[in-house]
Motif scaffolding. Sequence first.
Motif, PDB file in Angstrom:
ATOM      1  N   GLY A   1      88.222   9.603 -16.702  1.00  0.00           N
ATOM      2  CA  GLY A   1      88.074   8.588 -16.006  1.00  0.00           C
ATOM      3  C   GLY A   1      86.696   8.984 -15.122  1.00  0.00           C
ATOM      4  O   GLY A   1      85.842   7.919 -14.971  1.00  0.00           O
ATOM      5  N   VAL A   2      86.430  10.038 -14.715  1.00  0.00           N
ATOM      6  CA  VAL A   2      85.285  10.189 -13.869  1.00  0.00           C
ATOM      7  C   VAL A   2      83.908  10.071 -14.640  1.00  0.00           C
ATOM      8  O   VAL A   2      82.898   9.601 -14.042  1.00  0.00           O
ATOM      9  CB  VAL A   2      85.133  11.640 -13.174  1.00  0.00           C
ATOM     10  N   TYR A   3      83.864  10.460 -15.889  1.00  0.00           N
ATOM     11  CA  TYR A   3      82.787  10.147 -16.634  1.00  0.00           C
ATOM     12  C   TYR A   3      82.406   8.824 -17.146  1.00  0.00           C
ATOM     13  O   TYR A   3      81.567   8.546 -16.745  1.00  0.00           O
ATOM     14  CB  TYR A   3      83.093  10.932 -18.190  1.00  0.00           C
ATOM     15  N   CYS A   4      83.400   7.963 -17.107  1.00  0.00           N
ATOM     16  CA  CYS A   4      83.111   6.492 -17.252  1.00  0.00           C
ATOM     17  C   CYS A   4      82.671   6.194 -16.017  1.00  0.00           C
ATOM     18  O   CYS A   4      81.376   5.183 -15.957  1.00  0.00           O
ATOM     19  CB  CYS A   4      84.470   5.733 -17.623  1.00  0.00           C
ATOM     20  N   LEU A   5      83.112   6.323 -14.725  1.00  0.00           N
ATOM     21  CA  LEU A   5      82.391   5.655 -13.591  1.00  0.00           C
ATOM     22  C   LEU A   5      81.158   6.499 -13.195  1.00  0.00           C
ATOM     23  O   LEU A   5      80.302   5.725 -12.858  1.00  0.00           O
ATOM     24  CB  LEU A   5      83.265   6.168 -12.338  1.00  0.00           C
ATOM     25  N   ALA A   6      80.817   7.663 -13.774  1.00  0.00           N
ATOM     26  CA  ALA A   6      79.617   8.230 -13.445  1.00  0.00           C
ATOM     27  C   ALA A   6      78.534   7.565 -14.279  1.00  0.00           C
ATOM     28  O   ALA A   6      77.118   7.772 -13.771  1.00  0.00           O
ATOM     29  CB  ALA A   6      79.758   9.644 -13.721  1.00  0.00           C
ATOM     30  N   LEU A   7      78.692   6.906 -15.348  1.00  0.00           N
ATOM     31  CA  LEU A   7      77.637   6.371 -15.970  1.00  0.00           C
ATOM     32  C   LEU A   7      76.826   5.119 -15.389  1.00  0.00           C
ATOM     33  O   LEU A   7      75.986   4.732 -15.765  1.00  0.00           O
ATOM     34  CB  LEU A   7      78.227   5.870 -17.551  1.00  0.00           C
ATOM     35  N   LEU A   8      77.664   4.452 -14.385  1.00  0.00           N
ATOM     36  CA  LEU A   8      77.048   3.057 -14.118  1.00  0.00           C
ATOM     37  C   LEU A   8      75.731   3.609 -13.289  1.00  0.00           C
ATOM     38  O   LEU A   8      74.816   2.532 -13.802  1.00  0.00           O
ATOM     39  CB  LEU A   8      78.072   2.658 -12.944  1.00  0.00           C
ATOM     40  N   PRO A   9      75.483   4.269 -12.446  1.00  0.00           N
ATOM     41  CA  PRO A   9      74.194   4.597 -11.604  1.00  0.00           C
ATOM     42  C   PRO A   9      72.950   4.801 -12.999  1.00  0.00           C
ATOM     43  O   PRO A   9      71.933   4.650 -13.023  1.00  0.00           O
ATOM     44  CB  PRO A   9      74.326   5.532 -10.788  1.00  0.00           C
ATOM     45  N   LEU A  10      73.468   5.622 -14.016  1.00  0.00           N
ATOM     46  CA  LEU A  10      72.511   6.054 -14.995  1.00  0.00           C
ATOM     47  C   LEU A  10      71.953   4.823 -15.672  1.00  0.00           C
ATOM     48  O   LEU A  10      70.820   4.666 -15.985  1.00  0.00           O
ATOM     49  CB  LEU A  10      73.119   7.101 -15.932  1.00  0.00           C
ATOM     50  N   LEU A  11      72.797   3.946 -16.322  1.00  0.00           N
ATOM     51  CA  LEU A  11      72.548   2.827 -16.799  1.00  0.00           C
ATOM     52  C   LEU A  11      71.895   1.861 -16.212  1.00  0.00           C
ATOM     53  O   LEU A  11      70.748   0.968 -16.785  1.00  0.00           O
ATOM     54  CB  LEU A  11      74.084   2.257 -17.550  1.00  0.00           C
ATOM     55  N   LEU A  12      72.232   1.637 -14.750  1.00  0.00           N
ATOM     56  CA  LEU A  12      71.480   0.657 -14.065  1.00  0.00           C
ATOM     57  C   LEU A  12      69.982   1.148 -13.839  1.00  0.00           C
ATOM     58  O   LEU A  12      68.964   0.671 -13.850  1.00  0.00           O
ATOM     59  CB  LEU A  12      72.039   0.642 -12.564  1.00  0.00           C
ATOM     60  N   ALA A  13      69.701   2.509 -13.806  1.00  0.00           N
ATOM     61  CA  ALA A  13      68.397   3.055 -13.793  1.00  0.00           C
ATOM     62  C   ALA A  13      67.523   2.843 -14.996  1.00  0.00           C
ATOM     63  O   ALA A  13      66.375   2.865 -14.865  1.00  0.00           O
ATOM     64  CB  ALA A  13      68.529   4.728 -13.300  1.00  0.00           C
ATOM     65  N   ALA A  14      68.292   2.932 -16.257  1.00  0.00           N
ATOM     66  CA  ALA A  14      67.589   2.738 -17.463  1.00  0.00           C
ATOM     67  C   ALA A  14      67.479   1.328 -17.863  1.00  0.00           C
ATOM     68  O   ALA A  14      66.857   1.245 -18.762  1.00  0.00           O
ATOM     69  CB  ALA A  14      68.419   3.494 -18.333  1.00  0.00           C
ATOM     70  N   ARG A  15      67.816   0.345 -17.158  1.00  0.00           N
ATOM     71  CA  ARG A  15      67.803  -0.882 -17.629  1.00  0.00           C
ATOM     72  C   ARG A  15      66.505  -1.477 -17.797  1.00  0.00           C
ATOM     73  O   ARG A  15      66.334  -2.315 -18.947  1.00  0.00           O
ATOM     74  CB  ARG A  15      68.734  -1.684 -16.480  1.00  0.00           C
ATOM     75  N   PRO A  16      65.363  -1.306 -16.921  1.00  0.00           N
ATOM     76  CA  PRO A  16      64.064  -1.497 -17.314  1.00  0.00           C
ATOM     77  C   PRO A  16      63.708  -1.219 -18.770  1.00  0.00           C
ATOM     78  O   PRO A  16      63.036  -1.778 -19.549  1.00  0.00           O
ATOM     79  CB  PRO A  16      63.232  -1.303 -16.138  1.00  0.00           C
ATOM     80  N   ALA A  17      63.884   0.150 -19.010  1.00  0.00           N
ATOM     81  CA  ALA A  17      63.314   0.582 -20.251  1.00  0.00           C
ATOM     82  C   ALA A  17      64.353  -0.155 -21.459  1.00  0.00           C
ATOM     83  O   ALA A  17      63.637  -0.628 -22.598  1.00  0.00           O
ATOM     84  CB  ALA A  17      63.781   2.048 -20.460  1.00  0.00           C
ATOM     85  N   VAL A  18      65.332  -0.405 -21.110  1.00  0.00           N
ATOM     86  CA  VAL A  18      66.235  -1.221 -22.352  1.00  0.00           C
ATOM     87  C   VAL A  18      65.734  -2.564 -22.384  1.00  0.00           C
ATOM     88  O   VAL A  18      65.458  -3.084 -23.441  1.00  0.00           O
ATOM     89  CB  VAL A  18      67.814  -1.288 -22.084  1.00  0.00           C
ATOM     90  N   GLU A  19      65.310  -3.249 -21.366  1.00  0.00           N
ATOM     91  CA  GLU A  19      64.897  -4.517 -21.540  1.00  0.00           C
ATOM     92  C   GLU A  19      63.414  -4.641 -22.052  1.00  0.00           C
ATOM     93  O   GLU A  19      63.181  -5.345 -23.221  1.00  0.00           O
ATOM     94  CB  GLU A  19      64.603  -5.219 -20.213  1.00  0.00           C
ATOM     95  N   LYS A  20      62.729  -3.613 -21.962  1.00  0.00           N
ATOM     96  CA  LYS A  20      61.186  -3.399 -22.687  1.00  0.00           C
ATOM     97  C   LYS A  20      61.611  -3.330 -24.253  1.00  0.00           C
ATOM     98  O   LYS A  20      60.559  -3.959 -25.061  1.00  0.00           O
ATOM     99  CB  LYS A  20      60.730  -2.174 -22.287  1.00  0.00           C
ATOM    100  N   ARG A  21      62.365  -2.628 -24.743  1.00  0.00           N
ATOM    101  CA  ARG A  21      62.870  -2.444 -26.115  1.00  0.00           C
ATOM    102  C   ARG A  21      63.144  -3.854 -26.620  1.00  0.00           C
ATOM    103  O   ARG A  21      62.711  -4.098 -27.771  1.00  0.00           O
ATOM    104  CB  ARG A  21      63.783  -1.439 -26.423  1.00  0.00           C
ATOM    105  N   ALA A  22      63.943  -4.437 -26.052  1.00  0.00           N
ATOM    106  CA  ALA A  22      64.661  -5.913 -26.346  1.00  0.00           C
ATOM    107  C   ALA A  22      63.418  -6.725 -26.588  1.00  0.00           C
ATOM    108  O   ALA A  22      63.395  -7.718 -27.297  1.00  0.00           O
ATOM    109  CB  ALA A  22      65.774  -6.265 -25.591  1.00  0.00           C
TER     110      ALA A  22
END
Length: 405
Positions: free
Chosen positions: A382-403
């Motif tokens: 459960g803790v692992y799932c919750l901890a991914l949120l800030p990492l994914l938000l930080a990586a969002r610009p890079a994801v958008e660039k690839r898309a």
Amino acid sequence: MSAFSFLTRNARWLAGGFLLLFASSFGQSFFVALSGGDIRRDFGLSNGDFGLLYMGVTIASAFALAWIGPVVDRWPARRSALVALAALGLGALALALSRHGLGLVAALFALRLFGQGFAVHAAYTLLGRWFGPSREGGRGRAVSFASLGLNTGQALLPLAFTAGAAWLGWRGVWLSVAVLLGFLLPLAACLFARERQPETAAGAVPPAEGWTRAQVLRDPLFPLLLMAMLPPAFISNTILFHQVYLGELRGWSPGLFASAFPLYALVTVGSLLLAGRLVDRFSARALLPFYLLPLGLGCLVLGTVEGPVAAFLFMALYALSDGVSLTLFGTLWPEVYGVRHLGAIRSAIVPLMVLAAALGPGLAGVLIDRGVPYPLLLGAMGVYCLALLPLLLAARPAVEKRAAG
């Protein structure tokens, strides 16, 4: 286009995806695990022994899928569907007839390779290729509607297995599965006889269409995307595989989790359909950072609440994440990396997800045998799932660039 119009215009292809994903249920852990107690008893295996065996055949099937998966890019859709169903039926027949360890290994290998592996891989690859992004293309809705096949299997098959096993025995149930899959072959041949050309918005250019599998595997963002997409497979397989053990710890009735599957199915249906619309409106990458939050909370509930209500709360929260997960599984990768080599790309991704599904039950079984409290393992997931949120938000610009290509 209304949902009804979308369904009627694309009934053949949506029904084909639904059929493949429903049939894949017979190789998924939630169904195979229902025979776990009988298999352990008939073959003299402990929890750890069976967990390791299951992990081993699943890992082997993952490597095999990485090798055979790219054929979906080259084969007609009908051939891919028929191979998946026929091989899955042979695996079910082998399990029904197995009397020795080698037969058990071969049967489980076939079920995992062509159930959780190839059938799912073929269904999502074909849907990603047939339907384009955006509301006009309808990829999100197509994946969400077809994914109801797996959801239907999860809702109906555990209860059907329980009823059938009381009448036919567990081997009789697997023999019935083999017969059913044989009857589904002509239907699949009809549904997959025609290919579909994708529709896109006027003037739209499919993003990142040229990514190859080698390029994807070298992409530094790829591991983070995997970290976000793997938890549902890892966690659900771990919990459902060891559901009997958790029930023994808590003093729950043996059929408690099975009785919670209809609730799970109901919530997942709503989550799936909503996710499909949201993906078509906003994109799969916009949903990615948030979809694991309910699953994380569900794991914490299951690890800390000892009453039977915990099973129902977990299944409802897991369903919220799983409905979105099924939609993302079919839409995220073509959004980010394109469709030209989608079969080859997915043949690298699906084995990794199958591997995660295998590692969960195996690792948990070993840790349980060594005295690690199972509720502690649930909390850690459960803790692992919750901890991914800030990492994914930080990586969002890079994801958008690839898309954006």
